[in-house]
Scaffold this active site. Structure first.
Site, short mmCIF file in Angstrom:
data_model
loop_
_atom_site.label_atom_id
_atom_site.label_comp_id
_atom_site.label_asym_id
_atom_site.label_seq_id
_atom_site.Cartn_x
_atom_site.Cartn_y
_atom_site.Cartn_z
N LYS A 75 0.54 -1.53 0.11
CA LYS A 75 -0.15 0.27 0.18
C LYS A 75 0.95 1.00 0.28
CE LYS A 75 -4.49 -1.87 1.92
NZ LYS A 75 -5.61 -1.03 3.02
N ASP A 119 -10.09 3.55 1.62
CA ASP A 119 -10.46 3.06 3.78
C ASP A 119 -11.18 3.69 4.36
OD1 ASP A 119 -9.13 0.60 2.57
OD2 ASP A 119 -7.07 1.13 3.09
#
Ligand code: ATR
Length: 285
Positions: free
Chosen positions: A70, A106
């Site tokens: 990520k 997210d």
């Protein structure tokens, strides 16, 4: 059916076989009549640059990015959203004619999953346990809302302080407080907390205890555990006490739905995505 027109999407992770995203997105593509297919790509850390370059070479339309890529993928992208820049991590990449743009859905996925349950963040006093990547993404979205107070508590105190400093940098008007881990059940004003979020990884394993003692909190507190693999001790405890509660599968589904919307420009079939993710999780456990 896969044919000459099919567009490919997928997920980069290592490992990646546990991911629920392929099931969720393939169903979403079917439901919306898109000739797209979503596949898992187990990308070794040493291969990340080559794999990212291959998105352009092969014309792959988009990917999700998970652990351990990520943060590391960012230098290989052409641009990233302001949110992903603040968080320093990307979970979604879209390939726009060879330009790779990174997003992070997210935190917004978390906030939207709460809203979908009818929970407003206006004037709320919120406790976040944890100061890792998940906590950061959630907090970056929380401080954009009209919250009253954000309390950060983490096992490693210095990491909570670092997170608070980062958040104060982007939201100087939000009231952010940090307490020691040992104070998590008794910190000043704990009895005014409206929303309690477990953003630690405690609960991922069967034997993990609850990270906090709910006995000390008002019964009106809303308990959100981002762990999605199981009903955690924290959620069991919340249920026993009649507290409203929510597990991490909703966050997973909403971050996926936002990624779907970035890639396709279409509204995601949220309810169906959640159902298939739940069924798949049940089969796995
Ligand atoms: P993620 O990306 O899922 O947030 P992470 O960045 O590794 O994962 O962060 C894990 C979080 O869970 C951290 O806040 C960690 O606390 P530390 O900063 O002290 O490591 C927390 N955590 C993990 N195991 C824990 C445990 N047994 N008790 C309390 N907190 C724990």
């Amino acid at each position: 059916m896969i044919d000459g027109e099919t567009k490919v999407l997928g997920i980069f992770g290592y490992p990646v076989s546990h991911s629920l995203s392929p099931i969720m997105h393939n169903l979403a593509f079917k439901e919306t009549g898109l000739n797209f297919v979503y596949v898992p790509f187990p990308v070794k850390p040493s291969d990340l640059e080559g794999a990212t370059q291959a998105l352009r070479t092969l014309g792959i339309l988009g990917i999700n990015v998970t652990i351990p890529h990520k943060e590391k993928i960012i230098p290989y992208l052409d641009d990233i959203s302001p949110e992903a820049k603040i968080i320093g991590a990307v979970n979604t990449v879209v390939n726009r004619e060879g330009r790779l743009i990174g997003y992070n859905t997210d935190g917004e996925g978390f906030v939207q999953s709460l809203r979908a349950k009818g929970i407003s963040l206006d004037q709320k006093e919120i406790l976040v346990l944890g100061a890792g990547g998940a906590a950061l993404a959630i907090c970056v979205s929380l401080v954009k809302e009209k919250i009253k107070r954000l309390v950060l508590i983490n096992r490693t105190y210095s990491k909570a302080i670092k997170l608070a400093d980062r958040l104060k940098g982007i939201a100087p008007r939000v009231n952010i407080e940090v307490f020691e881990y040992s104070e998590r059940n008794t910190f000043p004003g704990h009895n005014r907390i409206n929303l309690l979020i477990n953003a630690t990884s405690l609960g991922m394993h069967d034997e993990d205890p609850a990270p906090i003692n709910l006995q000390n909190f008002p019964s009106s507190v809303y308990v959100y555990d981002i762990v999605y693999h199981r009903k955690t001790k924290l959620l069991e405890e919340a249920e026993k006490r009649g507290m409203m509660h929510q597990g991490g599968l909703d966050m997973l589904v909403f971050q996926g739905a936002l990624a779907f919307e970035i890639w396709t420009g279409k509204k995601a079939p949220l309810y169906k995505m959640k159902k298939v993710a739940e069924e798949s999780l049940r089969r796995k456990t």
